[in-house]
Motif scaffolding. Structure first.
Motif, PDB file in Angstrom:
ATOM      1  N   VAL A  17       0.851  -1.194   0.000  1.00 36.41           N
ATOM      2  CA  VAL A  17       0.000   0.000   0.000  1.00 36.41           C
ATOM      3  C   VAL A  17       0.881   1.236   0.000  1.00 36.41           C
ATOM      4  N   ARG A  18       0.326   2.330  -0.480  1.00 32.85           N
ATOM      5  CA  ARG A  18       1.050   3.604  -0.413  1.00 32.85           C
ATOM      6  C   ARG A  18       0.948   4.156   1.000  1.00 32.85           C
ATOM      7  N   ALA A  19       2.056   4.655   1.514  1.00 35.27           N
ATOM      8  CA  ALA A  19       2.059   5.219   2.866  1.00 35.27           C
ATOM      9  C   ALA A  19       3.018   6.407   2.903  1.00 35.27           C
ATOM     10  N   VAL A  20       2.693   7.383   3.732  1.00 38.03           N
ATOM     11  CA  VAL A  20       3.556   8.553   3.925  1.00 38.03           C
ATOM     12  C   VAL A  20       4.531   8.232   5.063  1.00 38.03           C
ATOM     13  N   VAL A  21       5.837   8.362   4.779  1.00 31.72           N
ATOM     14  CA  VAL A  21       6.844   8.019   5.792  1.00 31.72           C
ATOM     15  C   VAL A  21       7.936   9.091   5.830  1.00 31.72           C
ATOM     16  N   ARG A  22       8.737   8.989   6.866  1.00 26.09           N
ATOM     17  CA  ARG A  22       9.964   9.807   6.984  1.00 26.09           C
ATOM     18  C   ARG A  22      10.958   8.985   7.815  1.00 26.09           C
ATOM     19  N   LEU A  76      15.384   9.699  19.994  1.00 26.07           N
ATOM     20  CA  LEU A  76      16.305  10.824  20.222  1.00 26.07           C
ATOM     21  C   LEU A  76      16.908  11.378  18.934  1.00 26.07           C
ATOM     22  N   ARG A  77      17.559  10.508  18.152  1.00 24.22           N
ATOM     23  CA  ARG A  77      18.261  10.979  16.946  1.00 24.22           C
ATOM     24  C   ARG A  77      17.373  10.954  15.716  1.00 24.22           C
ATOM     25  N   ALA A  78      16.493   9.976  15.673  1.00 24.13           N
ATOM     26  CA  ALA A  78      15.588   9.813  14.529  1.00 24.13           C
ATOM     27  C   ALA A  78      14.271   9.244  15.053  1.00 24.13           C
ATOM     28  N   PRO A  79      13.196   9.485  14.337  1.00 23.36           N
ATOM     29  CA  PRO A  79      11.909   8.975  14.817  1.00 23.36           C
ATOM     30  C   PRO A  79      11.865   7.452  14.799  1.00 23.36           C
ATOM     31  N   GLU A  81       9.068   5.715  14.920  1.00 25.15           N
ATOM     32  CA  GLU A  81       7.944   5.377  14.047  1.00 25.15           C
ATOM     33  C   GLU A  81       8.115   6.138  12.733  1.00 25.15           C
ATOM     34  N   HIS A  82       8.204   5.407  11.646  1.00 26.83           N
ATOM     35  CA  HIS A  82       8.401   6.086  10.355  1.00 26.83           C
ATOM     36  C   HIS A  82       7.097   6.576   9.744  1.00 26.83           C
ATOM     37  N   GLY A  83       5.991   5.943  10.087  1.00 30.23           N
ATOM     38  CA  GLY A  83       4.694   6.374   9.582  1.00 30.23           C
ATOM     39  C   GLY A  83       4.266   7.671  10.240  1.00 30.23           C
ATOM     40  N   VAL A  84       3.305   8.329   9.623  1.00 30.83           N
ATOM     41  CA  VAL A  84       2.822   9.627  10.100  1.00 30.83           C
ATOM     42  C   VAL A  84       1.294   9.589  10.094  1.00 30.83           C
ATOM     43  N   GLY A  85       0.683  10.373  10.973  1.00 32.05           N
ATOM     44  CA  GLY A  85      -0.776  10.516  10.956  1.00 32.05           C
ATOM     45  C   GLY A  85      -1.412   9.820  12.140  1.00 32.05           C
TER      46      GLY A  85
END
Ligand SMILES: NC(=O)c1ccc[n+]([C@@H]2O[C@H](COP(=O)([O-])OP(=O)(O)OC[C@H]3O[C@@H](n4cnc5c(N)ncnc54)[C@H](OP(=O)(O)O)[C@@H]3O)[C@@H](O)[C@H]2O)c1
Length: 338
Positions: A17-22, A76-79, A81-85
């Motif tokens: 599925v398409r998902a918004v991540v960072r 601390l350095r990076a999230p 959880e990569h997903g958002v929302g």
């Protein structure tokens, strides 16, 4: 995008599925849309095919990692959880073995950790059934902002005949707080910097709509003042209260990057509260099944109708978050996904 095998009962195979991540903190430009594989749900997990996802300042905080004190929880350095929302409405696609009350095909609203996706993974207790007549984009606007507004009203002991000022009434939490306070029987004054919302706030039941930039009637003696933004000092806010009134701090933007002006003011309020006659309260809200069901019922019978600013497609999640953070949104912003 869905490829390969379809969901049957609790088993999902070959689905992407398409998902918004960072992968790092940064301004919303760090967001990317990726194709993500979905393993079958386990335990009390639920896969929800998202029709609409609510956008809020909380998303901006989680994406930027600001104020940075919150990284103690989010990574601390990076999230982590990569997903958002956070907020969603849609249709159950698959359920884990420990979800007794939801089935594929059920319409739901609720919360997840990565709601900006075609299919979000969440837990059964974070969802409530949604009647067919409530549009998904209306339902998705409510879970977190509505729960926060409810908790703010409780913290301020808002009930029948209380005189309430919602200071910052035009945002996601503010618009819902006005309506929920009216439904609780309060006499509600809405102070907003968005004059074009005055009619909507009156329609929600506010007895008066003030221009907050003109100063919100010092000495008015409100039983409760709910503050959804701005860094007005406590000594100025207390002048709005009746002697034993409640000042409820929901949130505020700006201030230092480490603690943030809103959190710093909340810390000062907690230290001051034992020494003053009026009540100082801060809201730290988390959704729960009872409040989610209550908000769903209000939506279903038409008592609650969130003010919707505009919608964005999933691929424009970054623009949607920027729009909310710019302060330009009037009411709630929603992503329409499918
Ligand atoms: N404590 C919690 O659990 C919790 C949960 C959710 C959100 N929050 C926080 O609560 C705040 C509001 O959230 P939201 O989703 O409603 O954000 P939003 O939709 O972006 O709305 C921002 C709000 O801030 C108000 N505001 C801006 N400047 C102000 C000022 N100088 N004085 C008074 N109000 C001012 C706006 O009022 P106008 O309408 O007058 O422009 C508007 O209501 C954010 O800081 C958010 O992070 C906290």
């Amino acid at each position: 995008m869905t490829t390969g095998a379809r969901t049957t009962g609790t088993r999902t195979t070959g689905t992407t599925v398409r998902a918004v991540v960072r992968e790092r903190y940064g301004d919303p430009g760090v967001l990317r849309v990726v194709h993500r594989a979905l393993p079958a749900p386990t335990g009390d997990e639920v896969h929800v095919r998202v029709a609409a996802a609510g956008v809020a300042m909380g998303d901006w905080h989680l994406v930027t990692g600001l104020p940075s004190v919150m990284r103690l929880v989010t990574g601390l350095r990076a999230p982590r959880e990569h997903g958002v929302g956070l907020d969603l409405a849609g249709t159950v696609e698959a359920v884990g073995p420990d979800v007794p009350d939801l089935r594929p095909g059920d319409r739901v609203l609720g919360c997840g950790r990565a709601a900006f996706a075609e299919v979000a993974v969440t837990r059964g207790r974070r969802l409530a059934a949604l009647p067919a007549h409530v549009p998904a984009e209306v339902a998705a606007a409510v879970p977190t902002s509505g729960t926060t507004a409810l908790h703010a009203l409780r913290a301020g002991r808002v009930g029948a005949w209380t005189r309430v000022l919602v200071l910052g009434a035009g945002g996601g939490v503010g618009t819902l707080a006005v309506r929920l306070a009216v439904l609780a029987g309060a006499e509600v004054t809405a102070a907003t910097g968005r004059p074009r919302l005055a009619d909507a706030l009156r329609a929600a039941g506010a007895v008066a709509v003030l221009d907050r930039s003109a100063g919100a009637a010092p000495g008015a003696g409100y039983d409760a003042v709910l503050v959804t933004g701005g860094l007005t000092p406590l000594r100025d806010l207390r002048r709005l209260l009746a002697p034993r009134g409640s000042l409820v701090l929901v949130g505020a933007e700006g201030g230092g990057r480490v603690l943030g002006g809103g959190l710093a003011r909340q810390a000062r309020a907690a230290a001051l509260d034992p020494w003053v006659r009026y009540r100082l309260r801060s809201v730290v809200s988390r959704e729960n099944p009872a409040d989610l069901a209550h908000l769903r019922d209000l939506l279903a019978d038409g008592a609650l109708a969130p003010v919707l600013d505009r919608t964005f497609p999933l691929a424009e999640a970054a623009a949607a978050i920027d729009h909310v953070a710019s302060g330009a949104a009037r009411g709630k912003v929603v992503l329409t996904v499918s």
